[in-house]
Design a protein around this motif. Structure first.
Motif, PDB file in Angstrom:
ATOM      1  N   VAL A  39       0.237  -0.896  -0.326  1.00  0.00           N
ATOM      2  CA  VAL A  39      -0.020   0.070  -0.026  1.00  0.00           C
ATOM      3  C   VAL A  39       0.820   1.213   0.154  1.00  0.00           C
ATOM      4  O   VAL A  39       0.645   2.122  -1.151  1.00  0.00           O
ATOM      5  CB  VAL A  39      -0.914  -0.015   0.808  1.00  0.00           C
ATOM      6  N   THR A  43       0.646   3.842  -2.550  1.00  0.00           N
ATOM      7  CA  THR A  43       0.306   5.353  -1.977  1.00  0.00           C
ATOM      8  C   THR A  43       1.395   6.324  -2.679  1.00  0.00           C
ATOM      9  O   THR A  43       1.228   7.379  -3.222  1.00  0.00           O
ATOM     10  CB  THR A  43      -0.071   5.394  -0.786  1.00  0.00           C
ATOM     11  N   ALA A 190      -5.060   0.735  -3.817  1.00  0.00           N
ATOM     12  CA  ALA A 190      -3.629   2.319  -2.987  1.00  0.00           C
ATOM     13  C   ALA A 190      -3.649   1.788  -4.942  1.00  0.00           C
ATOM     14  O   ALA A 190      -3.089   4.001  -4.894  1.00  0.00           O
ATOM     15  CB  ALA A 190      -2.498   1.244  -3.236  1.00  0.00           C
ATOM     16  N   ALA A 311      -1.851   4.060   4.964  1.00  0.00           N
ATOM     17  CA  ALA A 311      -1.263   3.165   4.181  1.00  0.00           C
ATOM     18  C   ALA A 311      -1.493   1.789   5.807  1.00  0.00           C
ATOM     19  O   ALA A 311      -1.953   0.479   5.265  1.00  0.00           O
ATOM     20  CB  ALA A 311       0.465   3.136   3.644  1.00  0.00           C
TER      21      ALA A 311
END
Length: 539
Positions: A39, A43, A190, A311
């Protein structure tokens, strides 16, 4: 993550909520750390593209009326997205879905998804239609200062009619992402925000010549992004066999439970977003450019917040919900402790780096085209104020799931109300001496109140039990931060010198400072005994 089906679930594939293959998203050894890294990587890509987007916007619009109008027109649906889709809805939906998937049958999962998707779409379609009709009044409500300039108010309302449908589209996208996250498909949700940034960059470069007001191209970009993001996630739901057939059913037991949990969750998980909205309302009453200064500084704070705090909060909510459904209290507490350690590991140095390098960061990213030296100085003030609260923003993201995973949304709402009232008081105290920077500082201080109360209540309820070693860990973190700050202060040139440099010189210096500061910090941690294995945690 275990490969075995939960106790009590039938062994037959047609009645099991998910097959073993559906559960096995990543190698077993990865656990929460592996999911968190996935993630974080996605991100980071999204936030880097977001910074590229903001560089393009800053060069195109600067901090004038067009920029202020677009930022407000985008902030309204974006605020509601965070409040409803990624806030209250996500925190209410994921625990209920996890419980049904753990204890129920596949048919029950499908019925829940159909009812929730249909009900969500019906409500949001009605809200979107009403908002488009009432666009001028909404703009006045969210940015009352624009009422002094009828042309600016009208421009913002026109943009809002294009950007508000984004709420409907991105909320359905968040629904799909919540399902994927529950089945441990973290990478796709994500990555999805990258499409927003690509759409805005493409619209800024390709559509701007078509409009007398350049900012209008960005409003079209928001609408295009919403369509692209929803279309992107749909095939992945279909691959899992979880693509819903939307049909509104407000009488469905799962829908009623989600609605019941959502009402208090609106405040509990989204107080920081409400505080940012209050900043926008008050900033619209200050000097021209104040809304934009707060926006650019908030964007830089959002980078580490998204990469680290959000995250980790994303990956622990399904895991905590599963542990609660299995009544595994000890593992539940250990996950919360792991999450706090993880956000402090990266959040504390990130906050200090933003304070030390405020002007160089803003100059390197935004000092092009219409962005002036005065804009940089003003945005740096609010960036430092927001950075003060970065750790608190992150802690809220990982502490709130400790309540929502247990389907307790009433406690966070009480905390949220206290924090909001405190933010209003802080706004009145700091806005006069510090103007827009005072609004940012008020948001930071109220975030610390919010995080502190959440942590204290989790401790009092016995849900959060700190694991051994916190004293040594705190000394290691503080020592590493001190070494990093000293190194950055010694290495960084005076910020005025950056104004005359080329983009490549700025980029080279900024990269050297980031890698140099990070190297000093992690070298200290390694020398004092911090190891990667200390952060492994099974989901």
């Amino acid at each position: 993550m275990t490969d075995r089906q939960p106790p009590g679930s039938p062994p037959e594939p047609e009645t099991s909520p998910v097959t073993d293959d559906e559960r096995a998203v990543a190698p077993k050894s990865g656990g929460l750390m592996r999911s968190g890294l996935v993630v974080s990587a996605m991100t980071m890509l999204s936030r880097v593209m977001g910074l590229v987007r903001d560089v393009v916007i800053a060069a195109l619009l600067g901090a004038g009326n067009g920029a202020d109008a677009f930022f407000v027109a985008f902030k309204i649906p974006n605020f509601l997205r965070r409040l409803f889709a990624e806030g209250a809805f996500n925190q209410a939906f994921v625990p209920v879905l996890s419980e049904v998937a753990t204890r129920g049958s596949k048919r029950e999962v499908r019925e829940l998804l159909d009812a929730v998707a249909g009900s969500l779409a019906a409500v949001l379609a009605l809200i979107t239609a009403l908002a488009m009709f009432a666009a001028p009044w909404l703009v006045w409500l969210f940015a009352p200062g624009f009422g002094r300039d009828p042309a600016k108010l009208a421009l913002t309302a026109d943009m809002l009619r294009l950007t508000f449908p984004y709420l409907l589209l991105i909320s359905l996208t968040a629904f799909a992402g919540s399902v994927l996250n529950t089945w441990n498909r973290f990478a796709v949700p994500a990555f999805t925000p990258v499409l927003l940034n690509l759409a805005l960059i493409g619209s800024a470069l390709a559509l701007t010549p078509l409009f007398a007001e350049p900012a209008m191209a960005l409003a079209w970009g928001v609408l295009i992004a919403g369509l692209a993001q929803l279309a992107f996630q749909t095939p992945f739901l279909a691959r899992l066999g979880l693509l819903p057939r939307p049909w509104p059913d407000f009488a469905h037991a799962g829908v009623r439970r989600i609605l019941k949990l959502m009402v208090p969750a609106l405040f509990g998980v989204s107080v920081s977003q409400i505080n940012l909205l209050l900043d926008t309302v008050l900033a619209s009453l200050l000097a021209a450019g104040s809304v934009s200064w707060l926006y650019y500084s908030d964007r830089l704070v959002e980078l580490p917040l998204g990469v680290f705090g959000i995250a980790i909060g994303t990956v622990i909510l399904p895991a905590l919900s599963k542990r609660h459904a299995e009544q595994s209290r000890e593992h539940f507490s250990a996950m919360l402790d792991w999450a706090i350690r993880s956000v402090l590991l990266l959040g504390l140095p990130a906050a200090l780096a933003l304070v030390v390098l405020a002007e160089p960061l803003l100059i390197s990213l935004f000092h092009y085209g219409a962005m002036t030296e005065h804009d940089i100085a003003m945005a740096a003030m609010s960036l430092r104020a927001y950075a003060v609260g970065l750790v608190a923003f992150m802690l809220i993201k990982v502490l709130a799931p400790g309540f929502f995973a247990r389907q307790d949304t009433k406690t966070p709402v009480k905390v949220g109300i206290v924090a909001m009232v405190a933010n209003m008081v802080f706004n009145l105290i700091f806005i006069w001496p510090l103007a827009h920077a005072g609004l940012a500082l008020a948001t930071a201080l109220s975030a610390f109140m919010n995080a502190g109360m959440l942590g204290w209540l989790l401790r009092r309820e016995g849900v959060l039990v700190f694991q051994p070693g916190w004293g040594r860990y705190g000394v290691q973190l503080l020592g590493g931060c001190a070494v990093m700050v000293a190194g950055l202060a010694w290495l960084a040139p005076e910020w005025q010198a950056w104004l005359g440099w080329s983009v490549w010189t700025r980029t080279a210096w900024l990269a050297a400072l980031v890698f140099g500061g990070s190297g000093l910090y992690f070298a200290w941690l390694a020398a004092t005994g911090v190891r990667l294995r200390h952060f492994r945690m099974k989901s």
